[in-house]
Design a protein around this motif. Sequence first.
Motif, mmCIF file in Angstrom:
data_model
loop_
_atom_site.group_PDB
_atom_site.id
_atom_site.type_symbol
_atom_site.label_atom_id
_atom_site.label_comp_id
_atom_site.label_asym_id
_atom_site.label_seq_id
_atom_site.Cartn_x
_atom_site.Cartn_y
_atom_site.Cartn_z
ATOM 1 N N PHE A 25 9.591 -1.876 -7.460
ATOM 2 C CA PHE A 25 8.405 -2.726 -7.480
ATOM 3 C C PHE A 25 7.595 -2.587 -6.184
ATOM 4 N N ALA A 26 8.245 -2.562 -5.048
ATOM 5 C CA ALA A 26 7.558 -2.450 -3.753
ATOM 6 C C ALA A 26 7.758 -1.074 -3.128
ATOM 7 N N ALA A 27 8.063 -0.081 -3.952
ATOM 8 C CA ALA A 27 8.246 1.276 -3.431
ATOM 9 C C ALA A 27 6.869 1.924 -3.282
ATOM 10 N N ASN A 28 6.252 1.694 -2.143
ATOM 11 C CA ASN A 28 4.970 2.307 -1.809
ATOM 12 C C ASN A 28 4.958 2.572 -0.312
ATOM 13 N N SER A 29 4.026 3.369 0.142
ATOM 14 C CA SER A 29 4.047 3.814 1.536
ATOM 15 C C SER A 29 3.871 2.672 2.523
ATOM 16 N N LYS A 30 3.060 1.660 2.176
ATOM 17 C CA LYS A 30 2.834 0.544 3.094
ATOM 18 C C LYS A 30 4.071 -0.337 3.206
ATOM 19 N N ALA A 31 4.615 -0.763 2.073
ATOM 20 C CA ALA A 31 5.753 -1.680 2.096
ATOM 21 C C ALA A 31 6.976 -1.038 2.740
ATOM 22 N N LEU A 32 7.187 0.241 2.454
ATOM 23 C CA LEU A 32 8.358 0.922 3.010
ATOM 24 C C LEU A 32 8.078 1.530 4.380
#
Length: 591
Positions: free
Chosen positions: A63-70
């Motif tokens: 769900f939050a696997a994106n460049s900003k969150a990670l």
Amino acid sequence: MKIQDYLKQKKIICDGAFGAYFADKFGAALLPECYNVMEPEWVRQVHREYLEAGAVLLRTNTFAANSKALGCDQTSLQENLRAAWDNARLAAEECARTPGKDCFLAGDIGPLPDRIGRTEEEVYREYRLIGDTLVEAGADILVFETFHDMGDILPVIRDMKKERELFVIVQFCVNQHGYSNAGISAHRLLAAAAQSGAVDAAGFNCGVGPGHLYRILKKMDLPEHIFLTALPNAGYPKYIEQRKVFSNNEGYFAGKMAEIGTLPIAFLGGCCGTSPSFIRQMCDVVDMAAAKRSPAKREVRIKPRDGRECGFWQGKEKGHKLVAVELSPPPGADDGKVMEAAFFLRKKKVDVVTFPDSPSGRTRADSILMAMKAQHETGLCVMPHICCRDKNAIAMRSQLLGAYVNGIRNMLVVTGDPVPTLMRQEVKSVFNFDAVGLMKILHELNQEEFAAEPIVFGGALNQGRPNLDVEIRRVERKMEQGASFFLSQPVFTEKAARRLEEVKRRTGARVLCGVMPLVSLRNALFIKNEMAGIEVDDETVACFAQDMSREDGERAGAGIAKRVMGMTEGFADGYYFSIPFNRVHLLDQIL
């Protein structure tokens, strides 16, 4: 078996909340997506528990696997997404050994956390990277969940479905009143998904408890030719020691989901607060017979009630050049000079008087309240500017409702100037959304609350943007949301006039050319050097001298204004006068 064929036989139970359950179970301090690579067995264990509880559709831990969150680069993001798919696949393969156990896997995609400030192209590329990586890993089902609208993801979904066979689920997040943070109603969200031709299933997750979701769904005219989903939260959380805690109300949740199951809902599951025990109890009580739906692909239409457009140009003769004049609300409690200017304009050929919303991020009297007072005392047609800087979606919607009940029918919707740098430690901007997002709220209100007499709204136009194609696309997006006119930044040069003409030609928009009659050398230098977005050329500055009298300065400014009007007369629908220091008497020299 394809998921479409399975749904002809029975409903599908989805898994529940991954993140909160994962954190509670393992005491995880980082985002659960971080553990796809760090502790893959932990991730698989949670997946297995949901499958053993009765879930048939398993969503990847992405769900939050994106460049900003990670906080990672593209390569690391792709590695995380592939690991997440492998974890879900391995958990499903283990459970598949159980006789009669069905399982479908879906790649899960949530909203990007840093949407504001990124271009449409950047947002598209990131969603496309996430989707393509999941599909390449093996996904033929994608779930886009917890979205407020489809603006960013629909182009991605359409392009991906052109290239491969995919089953796409889109789930929206609404509050207990049935509205998303973009101000769009549940009915219109579902109707938009059904109309898109690219979405196979749509519904709701997060933001709302099961009781409220049942009420929202029950009173809706549900589209019949797409599959529908319902994955509410366990309820509404309490905050204990700065932690979000949901009640252990599995029995209540299951009972409400059984009620939702009596509606034509094909996918049922849970969002925040729903652990495997919630899914297990829900499986025990939900009628699993296939949801009834029509195979015929009838068009879903959103029918607004008959309304009357009440724009400030109504009743004007064809070819009439519209005149809008801006009055700046006072920075303090004394509104004498503003009201004096308003009464002066009452006697002039002015079509609408506008009031900016704390321009340059500095406090002034509220634009709506100032417009209301001017309208009440002078009878002028008024138009407050509404900016997105200072209020969240709840406050913005409340403000719009309040303006409407007090007779405001024209608005200029702008993103708003940022807060000055030196103030940022004490004053924070909100920017829940930009001008296009706020226009979506207004468009929604016009369809629902204001249908009898819709608000007419427009937007700002910056012909000085370095890439004019970007500005043209933005104008077109605003027009798609219902913007019916545009006020441009002040024009001073022939080049700016020709760029504004190109925007007019390529979009067909109703354009009021910005005219700013500068009044002194000091004023010209200040606007040239201190006001972002306004381009004042040296030739204009040279029209003023240090030793000019006030009268001579105003005369020079009026001359500049008439020159600009001459340059744009052939295409402009009117003129938007922003006169420094509210010196509206200059109109006698200009018009």
